[in-house]
Design a protein around this motif. Structure first.
Motif, short mmCIF file in Angstrom:
data_model
loop_
_atom_site.label_atom_id
_atom_site.label_comp_id
_atom_site.label_asym_id
_atom_site.label_seq_id
_atom_site.Cartn_x
_atom_site.Cartn_y
_atom_site.Cartn_z
N HIS A 154 -32.34 -43.99 9.25
CA HIS A 154 -32.39 -42.76 9.33
C HIS A 154 -32.43 -42.15 10.72
O HIS A 154 -31.71 -41.28 11.23
N TYR A 158 -29.57 -40.30 12.64
CA TYR A 158 -29.79 -38.78 12.83
C TYR A 158 -30.57 -38.38 13.83
O TYR A 158 -30.85 -37.11 13.99
N TYR A 255 -29.46 -42.73 2.01
CA TYR A 255 -29.78 -41.71 0.90
C TYR A 255 -30.16 -42.37 -0.46
O TYR A 255 -30.39 -43.62 -0.43
N GLU A 294 -33.62 -34.02 1.57
CA GLU A 294 -32.12 -34.16 2.04
C GLU A 294 -31.21 -34.18 0.66
O GLU A 294 -30.26 -33.19 0.48
N ASP A 295 -31.43 -35.14 0.01
CA ASP A 295 -30.72 -35.59 -1.11
C ASP A 295 -30.85 -34.55 -2.32
O ASP A 295 -29.69 -34.27 -3.13
N CYS A 299 -31.99 -29.11 2.39
CA CYS A 299 -31.68 -29.13 3.87
C CYS A 299 -30.33 -30.14 3.98
O CYS A 299 -30.09 -30.86 2.92
N GLU A 300 -29.54 -29.76 4.85
CA GLU A 300 -28.58 -30.70 5.35
C GLU A 300 -28.99 -32.30 5.45
O GLU A 300 -29.95 -32.41 5.97
N LYS A 301 -27.91 -33.19 5.03
CA LYS A 301 -28.37 -34.58 5.40
C LYS A 301 -28.29 -34.79 6.70
O LYS A 301 -27.52 -34.14 7.57
N LYS A 303 -30.95 -33.63 8.54
CA LYS A 303 -31.53 -32.69 9.23
C LYS A 303 -33.09 -32.38 8.46
O LYS A 303 -33.77 -31.39 8.61
N GLY A 304 -33.42 -33.58 7.82
CA GLY A 304 -34.66 -33.39 7.01
C GLY A 304 -35.94 -33.47 8.11
O GLY A 304 -36.99 -33.13 7.97
#
Length: 390
Positions: A154, A158, A255, A294-295, A299-301, A303-304
């Motif tokens: 992750h 990200y 994810y 996120e999942d 929030c958007e994937k 951007k957790g």
């Protein structure tokens, strides 16, 4: 068959013990049951459905029904690790809707702390009886480093940082300070977390949950029974279950199965993540929380990290109060699995019975989320949407 509004959670009890040398597993199950029945205002004779996991002693439901003197019409021993108890709530609602029982009991008990086990020795996930484990063991797979693998990937994909993960522990500690039963009551800082000993890079000691003894119980009942009781009505509005497999090694570890279970639960309840007032999120490690947020669509994937930073999970301060009992990161994680506690604290919040310092104002809609099994390889997810009825 939808379960929306077909059942209510009328009793919830969290066993106060965190180390139980004086109690057997059966006693913890039974004491938790009595606590939940007192909370509901019901008696043992009212129970006609029983749900427990495979770690219940003896022959599981058979032995525990005998020990507790239950007269049952319906039994379910679904085993999906820490998500089992959220699945049990859904299955209980289904059984009630189908006329198989009227009042369902769900229990969890464990003594991993007294028995000396730790997260590193949770070998059932890496048992040689699992067909594809032989291909993982040569690479040193262990429970903690399987979660660290997710965190590292992750971060790579990200740009998530250790400091962002640490905010999840910081939020949990802010809540745990008000819980007299929590194992860790000291409020920690981001610096405390990232400076704690490295356990499995990039996860530090304070990124990990506690190991505790304990347990809990829930009572799920037909709505007309629930309306005859004294407690505020907490209805089961939506549920989802999903399993993520290794897929022969072709797996994306960024994810979780919550992406599918959450989608199903929100659809059945007819709500969206923005409608949720409070979230109980399974927190075996800080990365477990971040990926589920996120999942689930909070929030958007990717951007957790930014979502949880700066105290956004702290009740009264942040945009999404979570785990206001301190969760597995600070309060308890009984039986190497803590899913039932996620439902118990959600019920407290919906009833307005959480500690005043962490109670969410006008809490009407709550989400409870569980994960069972290692995040990176093979795990199950179960999601519940619960609503307080006026």
């Amino acid at each position: 068959m939808t379960i929306k509004g077909t059942a209510c959670i009328v009793g919830a009890y969290e066993h106060p013990t965190r180390k139980a040398p004086h109690l057997t597993l059966a006693q913890i199950h039974a004491e938790s049951t009595l606590g939940a029945l007192r909370d509901a205002g019901l008696g043992k004779a009212d129970i006609d459905g029983y749900f427990c996991d495979s770690e219940a002693p003896g022959l599981g439901a058979n032995s525990m029904a005998d020990y507790m003197g239950l007269k049952l019409r319906h039994v379910d021993t679904t085993e999906t690790g820490g998500s089992s108890y959220l699945a049990h709530v859904s299955h209980a609602a289904q059984a009630i809707a189908a006329g198989k029982c009227n009042v369902a009991l769900i229990t969890l008990a464990g003594r991993p702390r007294f028995e000396g086990s730790s997260v590193s020795s949770q070998s059932p996930f890496l048992s040689p009886t699992i067909p594809d484990v032989d291909f993982e063991v040569p690479y040193g797979a262990a429970l903690v480093n399987l979660y660290a693998l997710c965190a590292a990937r992750h971060m790579h994909e990200y740009g998530t940082t250790s400091e962002q993960l640490a905010w999840i522990k910081v939020a949990a500690s802010h809540h745990a300070q008000h819980n007299p039963h929590a194992m860790l009551k000291t409020v920690v800082t981001v610096e405390d977390v990232v400076n704690s000993p490295m356990i499995a890079d990039p996860l530090h000691r304070l990124d990990c949950c506690v190991v505790s003894d304990g347990g809990g119980a829930l009572i799920v009942a037909r709505p007309e029974i629930a309306r005859s009781l004294k407690s505020p009505l907490v209805s089961v509005m939506g549920a989802g279950e999903a399993i993520k497999t290794q897929n022969g090694g072709r797996i994306d570890v960024t994810y979780t199965a919550a992406a599918a279970s959450g989608r199903a639960a929100f659809a059945e309840a007819g709500v969206t993540p923005s409608d949720i007032d409070y979230a109980s999120i399974y927190d075996s490690f800080t990365i477990t929380v971040l990926m589920q947020l996120e999942d689930l669509g909070f929030c958007e994937k990717g951007k957790g990290g930014r979502f949880v930073a700066d105290g956004n999970l702290i009740s009264g301060v942040g945009k999404l109060p979570f785990n206001t009992d301190g969760g597995g990161l600070c309060n308890n994680h009984p039986g190497n699995r803590g899913g039932i506690t996620k439902v118990i604290e959600a019920v407290r919040q919906l009833r307005g019975e959480a500690h005043p310092a962490v109670q969410v104002k006008d809490c009407r809609l709550a989400l409870a989320q569980g994960i069972g099994g290692p995040l990176s390889t093979r795990h199950a997810s179960a999601t519940l949407v619960l609503e307080r009825q006026s």
